[in-house]
Write an enzyme that holds these catalytic residues in place. Structure first.
Site, mmCIF file in Angstrom:
data_model
loop_
_atom_site.group_PDB
_atom_site.id
_atom_site.type_symbol
_atom_site.label_atom_id
_atom_site.label_comp_id
_atom_site.label_asym_id
_atom_site.label_seq_id
_atom_site.Cartn_x
_atom_site.Cartn_y
_atom_site.Cartn_z
ATOM 1 N N PRO A 116 -3.226 50.106 1.650
ATOM 2 C CG PRO A 116 -2.465 51.055 3.621
ATOM 3 C CD PRO A 116 -1.838 51.470 2.334
ATOM 4 N N GLY A 199 1.629 45.444 3.462
ATOM 5 C CA GLY A 199 2.231 44.298 3.597
ATOM 6 C C GLY A 199 3.862 44.057 2.958
ATOM 7 C CB CYS A 250 4.275 51.989 9.821
ATOM 8 S SG CYS A 250 4.669 53.842 8.050
#
Length: 489
Positions: A116, A199, A250
């Site tokens: 990411p 994602g 996250c």
């Protein structure tokens, strides 16, 4: 023009996977000591270049803070290495003489590593290290907005791996990232496993590719502050966590949940420690910028400073010194953007009537987005911790710790990892903090301990083996491992 680019990128993937497959043959024949030497070299290189790679990541993506990304790089290089350096992953792992079994660790094969833009360089160090420890080559697919820093990180770890004895092609990266290239990598006949960090759409594509995958869902963890908590310490931990690398981990808190009886104390402490509580009008203004029209997170708020987000939303009264923007929220789901994952310096705040209502709200938030990921609680009453832990749909329940750092194992004794499985409830194949043992298969050798007559209820076989277990000599073990290597190649 685009077609030419796509075709070139697909051919590049085919070439990289071909070289990785050749590297797999060499890695599979290596000893545990060989793999450990390569892993240690990656650790040293990652630590040596931690600051430079962090600065490259911030410069290219605009996400986060270089000093915090440096910590993440060192966490991936050093803390992870300390956790895995003594692990056995290759060859004979265990022998049970009583049950007459032998467990043999087998590398899964070529791994596709999706990287990411929020944690680009630390993810490369982490995935390269756990793959090499397990004896697997890895081909990285970088996020297009971070291709430069990811490519540089791959060069750093690949060079270190080669110098320590890894074959060419053991660690590589797509230079021209396209959706078509990533798709080709995930679906390639010789790709054996996908490590998907990114994602929701990319993770879903990984699981839909037909190739075994370990993917992670969205994080959207609520943090519950119980009346037995030290409120000042709880707020400090939450704000320290949320501001670490500007909220790009996250596992970081996305909302605070408390009861009406605690509202005043929590609000006052948030203000005292530098949070800015939005007015109703400011709440409405900022809500328009959290999500894109399709309901996904707006990249304009990801990893940005409070000053940048406030300027974007026209929050003229937000002080430049504010650490986090806090918005009072009353609902969850469509029409309530603060209830979704926000990888930036924005927190929702829910005030519920009582503890039972607070628990229902925490469950509702996670079921809306973030199921299986992470939940945090601040309380001194262990019975409350147990009650919430049993009820919330989360794979990690973190107690009295900054969630972002606790979830990855930096401030807790969880396994140190940057890929956090969400379990079946979160659409993931694993609920683990992913490590080398998730990247091997275990071949089991089992001696017979019963004869057919015994299964039929007849007398024991006259020549039943003794209960002492098998005596397995080194020659037999070498023969078993050689057979495995031939099968892999």
């Amino acid at each position: 023009m685009k077609l030419d680019k796509d075709l070139r990128s697909i051919q590049e993937v085919r070439d990289l996977v071909g070289k990785a497959r050749e590297a797999q043959r060499t890695l599979a024949a290596m000893s545990q000591a060989d793999l450990d030497r390569i892993t240690a070299a990656i650790s040293r290189a990652g630590a040596e270049h931690a600051r430079r790679l962090a600065e490259l990541a911030v410069e290219e993506t605009g996400y986060g803070r270089a000093e915090d990304k440096e910590i993440k790089n060192r966490f991936a290089a050093v803390t992870l290495y300390d956790a895995i350096k003594e692990e056995k992953t290759h060859g004979v792992l265990a022998q049970d003489k009583e049950k007459r079994t032998i467990d043999i660790g087998v590398p899964v094969g070529v791994v596709a590593g999706l990287v990411p833009s929020t944690n680009p360089t630390s993810t490369v160090i982490y995935k390269a290290m756990i793959c090499m420890k397990a004896g697997n080559p890895i081909v990285f697919s970088p996020h297009p907005s971070a291709v430069g820093c990811i490519g540089e990180a791959v060069q750093v770890v690949a060079r270190a791996a080669r110098q320590a004895g890894a074959p060419e092609g053991a660690v590589s990266c797509i230079a021209t990232p396209t959706l078509e290239a990533t798709d080709a990598l995930m679906k390639h006949d010789h790709t054996r496993l996908i490590l998907a960090t990114g994602g929701a759409a990319m993770v879903k594509a990984a699981y839909s590719s037909g190739t075994p995958a370990i993917g992670v869902g969205a994080g959207n963890g609520p943090a519950y502050i119980h009346h037995t908590a030290n409120v000042a310490q709880a707020v400090k931990r939450i704000l320290d966590s949320k501001t670490f690398d500007n909220g790009t981990i996250c596992a970081s808190e996305q909302s605070i949940v408390t009861t009406r009886a605690m509202e005043r104390a929590v609000s006052e402490e948030l203000r005292r420690q530098g949070a800015y509580l939005l007015s109703d009008e400011e709440h409405k203004r900022l809500s328009k910028f959290i999500l894109r029209p399709n309901g996904t997170m707006n990249p304009a708020i990801v990893g940005k400073s409070v000053e940048t987000v406030a300027r974007l939303a026209g929050l003229d009264k937000a002080p430049a010194t504010a650490r986090v923007l806090v918005a009072r929220e009353t609902g969850v789901g469509p029409g309530y953007p603060y209830s979704s994952e926000k990888l930036g310096l924005i927190l929702a705040c829910y005030v519920e009537a009582d503890e039972a209502a607070a628990l229902r709200r925490c469950v509702e938030i996670l079921e809306w987005e973030g199921a299986g990921h992470t939940f945090s609680i601040h309380a001194e009453d262990e019975s409350v911790v147990r009650r919430f832990a049993q009820a919330v749909p989360a794979s990690r329940v973190l107690v009295n710790t900054p969630s972002a750092l606790g979830g990855i194992g930096a401030t807790t004794c969880l396994f140190p990892a940057l890929t956090l499985g969400c379990g079946a409830v979160g659409g993931s194949s694993s609920s683990n903090n992913i490590g080398p043992l998730d990247l091997i298969n275990i071949k089991r050798v089992a001696w017979g301990v019963k004869e057919l007559e015994e299964l039929r209820g007849g007398p024991a076989a006259a020549h039943r083996q003794s209960a002492g277990g098998p005596e397995v000599d080194d020659a037999l073990l070498r023969s078993l491992v050689e057979q495995i290597v031939r099968r892999l190649t």
